[in-house]
Design a protein around this motif. Structure first.
Motif, PDB file in Angstrom:
ATOM      1  N   GLY A  61       0.812  -1.203   0.000  1.00 17.55           N
ATOM      2  CA  GLY A  61       0.000   0.000   0.000  1.00 17.55           C
ATOM      3  C   GLY A  61       0.847   1.254   0.000  1.00 17.55           C
ATOM      4  N   VAL A  62       0.172   2.344  -0.180  1.00 10.59           N
ATOM      5  CA  VAL A  62       0.798   3.662  -0.157  1.00 10.59           C
ATOM      6  C   VAL A  62       0.015   4.516   0.826  1.00 10.59           C
ATOM      7  CG1 VAL A  62       1.285   5.731  -1.508  1.00 10.59           C
ATOM      8  CG2 VAL A  62       1.546   3.480  -2.551  1.00 10.59           C
ATOM      9  N   LEU A  63       0.725   5.238   1.649  1.00  9.92           N
ATOM     10  CA  LEU A  63       0.096   6.113   2.619  1.00  9.92           C
ATOM     11  C   LEU A  63       0.364   7.554   2.212  1.00  9.92           C
ATOM     12  CD1 LEU A  63      -1.290   6.664   5.351  1.00  9.92           C
ATOM     13  CD2 LEU A  63       0.982   6.527   6.397  1.00  9.92           C
ATOM     14  N   LEU A  64      -0.685   8.290   1.934  1.00  4.88           N
ATOM     15  CA  LEU A  64      -0.581   9.722   1.658  1.00  4.88           C
ATOM     16  C   LEU A  64      -1.037  10.439   2.909  1.00  4.88           C
ATOM     17  CD1 LEU A  64      -2.159   9.847  -1.911  1.00  4.88           C
ATOM     18  CD2 LEU A  64       0.249   9.703  -1.296  1.00  4.88           C
ATOM     19  N   LEU A  65      -0.221  11.336   3.401  1.00 11.53           N
ATOM     20  CA  LEU A  65      -0.486  11.971   4.677  1.00 11.53           C
ATOM     21  C   LEU A  65      -0.649  13.465   4.522  1.00 11.53           C
ATOM     22  CD1 LEU A  65      -0.615  11.712   7.766  1.00 11.53           C
ATOM     23  CD2 LEU A  65       1.873  11.933   7.776  1.00 11.53           C
TER      24      LEU A  65
END
Length: 85
Positions: A61-65
């Motif tokens: 997954g990718v986490l955009l914060l």
């Protein structure tokens, strides 16, 4: 009193304009990320994001914060993620 009222109105208008722009940018990002093979999950706070990450930690997954979390500082959140995942 009238000058203060005008200043308050100007600030309110600026805030509403900024909020609208941010909502438009988020909608554009959602559209770009919407792909049949990607599952996008949003969280409204750092605590909810941690719960979501824990529930879905078994896959890639990718986490955009967003650096403006209502309940955590970005560095604090990043440290928690690095320690747990």
């Amino acid at each position: 009193m009238t000058a203060q009222l005008e200043q308050a109105r100007a600030r309110a208008t600026e805030a509403a304009t900024t909020l609208t722009r941010v909502q438009q940018e988020l909608a554009g990002l959602r559209e770009k990320l919407s792909h049949p093979r990607w599952r996008v999950v949003e969280a409204g706070s750092g605590a909810v994001a941690l719960e979501v990450l824990h529930e879905h930690s078994n896959g890639d997954g990718v986490l955009l914060l967003d650096p403006v979390l209502p309940d955590l500082e970005p560095g604090e959140f990043q440290g928690m993620i690095q320690r747990r995942f």
